[in-house]
Write a protein that holds these residues in place. Structure first.
Motif, short mmCIF file in Angstrom:
data_model
loop_
_atom_site.label_atom_id
_atom_site.label_comp_id
_atom_site.label_asym_id
_atom_site.label_seq_id
_atom_site.Cartn_x
_atom_site.Cartn_y
_atom_site.Cartn_z
N GLU A 46 -51.37 3.54 -1.78
CA GLU A 46 -50.15 2.74 -1.63
C GLU A 46 -49.13 3.12 -2.70
O GLU A 46 -47.93 3.24 -2.42
CB GLU A 46 -50.45 1.25 -1.69
CG GLU A 46 -49.23 0.40 -1.46
CD GLU A 46 -49.51 -1.09 -1.39
OE1 GLU A 46 -48.61 -1.86 -1.76
OE2 GLU A 46 -50.60 -1.49 -0.96
N LEU A 77 -44.41 -3.16 2.89
CA LEU A 77 -45.80 -2.93 3.29
C LEU A 77 -46.56 -4.26 3.37
O LEU A 77 -47.36 -4.46 4.28
CB LEU A 77 -46.49 -1.97 2.31
CG LEU A 77 -46.00 -0.53 2.35
CD1 LEU A 77 -46.66 0.28 1.23
CD2 LEU A 77 -46.25 0.11 3.70
N ALA A 85 -49.76 -4.09 5.93
CA ALA A 85 -50.40 -2.80 5.66
C ALA A 85 -51.77 -2.96 5.01
O ALA A 85 -52.61 -2.07 5.12
CB ALA A 85 -49.50 -1.93 4.78
N HIS A 86 -52.01 -4.10 4.37
CA HIS A 86 -53.32 -4.32 3.74
C HIS A 86 -54.45 -4.29 4.78
O HIS A 86 -55.59 -4.00 4.47
CB HIS A 86 -53.35 -5.65 2.98
CG HIS A 86 -53.12 -6.84 3.84
ND1 HIS A 86 -51.85 -7.24 4.23
CD2 HIS A 86 -53.99 -7.69 4.42
CE1 HIS A 86 -51.97 -8.31 5.01
NE2 HIS A 86 -53.25 -8.60 5.13
N GLN A 87 -54.11 -4.54 6.04
CA GLN A 87 -55.10 -4.49 7.11
C GLN A 87 -55.56 -3.06 7.40
O GLN A 87 -56.57 -2.86 8.05
CB GLN A 87 -54.55 -5.13 8.38
CG GLN A 87 -54.28 -6.61 8.22
CD GLN A 87 -53.57 -7.20 9.43
OE1 GLN A 87 -53.20 -6.51 10.36
NE2 GLN A 87 -53.40 -8.52 9.41
N LEU A 88 -54.81 -2.08 6.90
CA LEU A 88 -55.18 -0.67 7.10
C LEU A 88 -56.24 -0.23 6.10
O LEU A 88 -56.77 0.86 6.21
CB LEU A 88 -53.95 0.23 6.96
CG LEU A 88 -52.82 -0.01 7.95
CD1 LEU A 88 -51.61 0.85 7.58
CD2 LEU A 88 -53.30 0.30 9.36
N SER A 89 -56.52 -1.07 5.13
CA SER A 89 -57.52 -0.77 4.09
C SER A 89 -57.21 0.51 3.32
O SER A 89 -58.11 1.28 2.99
CB SER A 89 -58.92 -0.70 4.69
OG SER A 89 -59.26 -1.93 5.27
N ILE A 90 -55.91 0.76 3.05
CA ILE A 90 -55.58 1.91 2.21
C ILE A 90 -55.81 1.51 0.75
O ILE A 90 -55.66 0.35 0.39
CB ILE A 90 -54.14 2.42 2.43
CG1 ILE A 90 -53.10 1.35 2.10
CG2 ILE A 90 -53.96 2.94 3.83
CD1 ILE A 90 -51.68 1.85 2.12
N SER A 91 -56.17 2.48 -0.06
CA SER A 91 -56.44 2.18 -1.46
C SER A 91 -55.14 1.86 -2.20
O SER A 91 -54.04 2.22 -1.75
CB SER A 91 -57.12 3.38 -2.13
OG SER A 91 -56.20 4.45 -2.28
#
Length: 93
Positions: free
Chosen positions: A74, A59, A64-70
């Motif tokens: 994750e 990830l 994936a950090h660009q998706l701004s998931i918490s």
């Protein structure tokens, strides 16, 4: 035991360390591209934790950090995928 893995061209170190003072069995450090695994783990639990941390590394590599998931989301993704891969495919790493 694996000492490193290459994820999309990036070498990720795997270190087996004392995590007895933490309340987790593994962690991935994106800054150092290192997976830390509790050296006391064995068997299927070791496999699940290692796969879980490898998924964190994947990830990280795909941004994936660009998706701004918490962080919680994750963790759920990594946990569910690791259990699925290890149990359904008898995955061994």
């Amino acid at each position: 035991m694996k000492k490193s893995i290459t994820i999309f061209g990036q070498k990720v170190q795997i270190k087996y360390v004392d995590l007895s003072e933490c309340d987790y069995d593994g962690l991935f450090n994106g800054e150092t591209q290192t997976i830390y695994i509790a050296k006391t783990l064995k068997g299927k639990h070791l496999q699940k934790v290692l796969v879980h941390e490898m998924i964190h590394a994947v990830l990280d590599r795909i941004g994936a950090h660009q998706l701004s998931i918490s962080r919680d989301a994750e963790e759920i993704i990594c946990e569910q995928l690791s259990v699925f891969l290890v149990e359904q495919f008898n995955l061994k790493v």
